[in-house]
Design an enzyme around this catalytic site. Sequence first.
Site, mmCIF file in Angstrom:
data_model
loop_
_atom_site.group_PDB
_atom_site.id
_atom_site.type_symbol
_atom_site.label_atom_id
_atom_site.label_comp_id
_atom_site.label_asym_id
_atom_site.label_seq_id
_atom_site.Cartn_x
_atom_site.Cartn_y
_atom_site.Cartn_z
ATOM 1 N N ASP A 30 -25.486 24.553 22.401
ATOM 2 C CA ASP A 30 -24.821 23.910 23.538
ATOM 3 C C ASP A 30 -25.726 22.810 24.095
ATOM 4 O OD1 ASP A 30 -22.361 24.946 25.639
ATOM 5 O OD2 ASP A 30 -23.841 23.510 26.406
ATOM 6 N N ASN A 87 -13.854 30.989 27.168
ATOM 7 C CA ASN A 87 -13.182 30.514 28.374
ATOM 8 C C ASN A 87 -11.817 29.956 27.979
ATOM 9 O OD1 ASN A 87 -15.501 31.099 29.862
ATOM 10 N ND2 ASN A 87 -16.359 29.062 29.519
ATOM 11 N N GLY A 93 -12.244 28.446 33.126
ATOM 12 C CA GLY A 93 -13.405 27.549 33.065
ATOM 13 C C GLY A 93 -13.497 26.750 31.781
ATOM 14 N N GLN A 94 -12.395 26.675 31.029
ATOM 15 C CA GLN A 94 -12.420 25.904 29.788
ATOM 16 C C GLN A 94 -12.387 24.409 30.092
ATOM 17 O OE1 GLN A 94 -9.230 26.724 27.013
ATOM 18 N NE2 GLN A 94 -10.142 25.438 25.422
ATOM 19 N N HIS A 100 -13.429 27.664 21.367
ATOM 20 C CA HIS A 100 -14.851 27.910 21.135
ATOM 21 C C HIS A 100 -15.279 29.175 21.871
ATOM 22 C CE1 HIS A 100 -14.536 25.447 24.792
ATOM 23 N NE2 HIS A 100 -15.588 26.129 25.241
ATOM 24 N N HIS A 102 -18.792 31.044 23.459
ATOM 25 C CA HIS A 102 -20.196 30.892 23.841
ATOM 26 C C HIS A 102 -20.941 32.154 23.413
ATOM 27 C CE1 HIS A 102 -19.496 27.549 26.855
ATOM 28 N NE2 HIS A 102 -18.271 28.040 26.742
#
Length: 114
Positions: A30, A87, A93-94, A100, A102
């Site tokens: 990230d 998310n 919170g995307q 994807h 995390h």
Amino acid sequence: MSDCVFCKIANKEIDADIIYEDQHLVVFKDLKPASPVHLLIIPKKHYPSLLELNGDDFEITGRINAAAVRIARDMGFVEKGFRLVCNCGSDGGQVVNHLHYHLLAGRELQWPPG
Ligand code: 5GP
Ligand code: ZN
């Protein structure tokens, strides 16, 4: 998708620190790590979010989980643990609209998240 940043990473059109790749998925660091280990696991195929998976598409979620466990073993954070989180949508919170997960590790993470 031509204007999707994660498609561009998967297609090597923009740089990312890729740590694993296979036929189905890419794993990279990230840009703004929230923990000492902060990886993103993405399918190579563009899905805007988890909500757009149907039927056999859900196989990718198993592959992502398997990749997370393999990476946790390889990178040595199995004993301490980790968090794998997806998310979904604005309340989730995307921000990047390419599915994807995390993979966070390397410190004690708080719960519940903010
Ligand atoms: P979301 O909030 O959508 O679940 O998370 C998107 C994540 O993608 C964020 O943690 C953000 O730092 C990361 N990110 C956004 N753009 C890039 C990029 O171009 N390269 C990398 N490596 N990470 C990115
Ligand atoms: Zn995409």
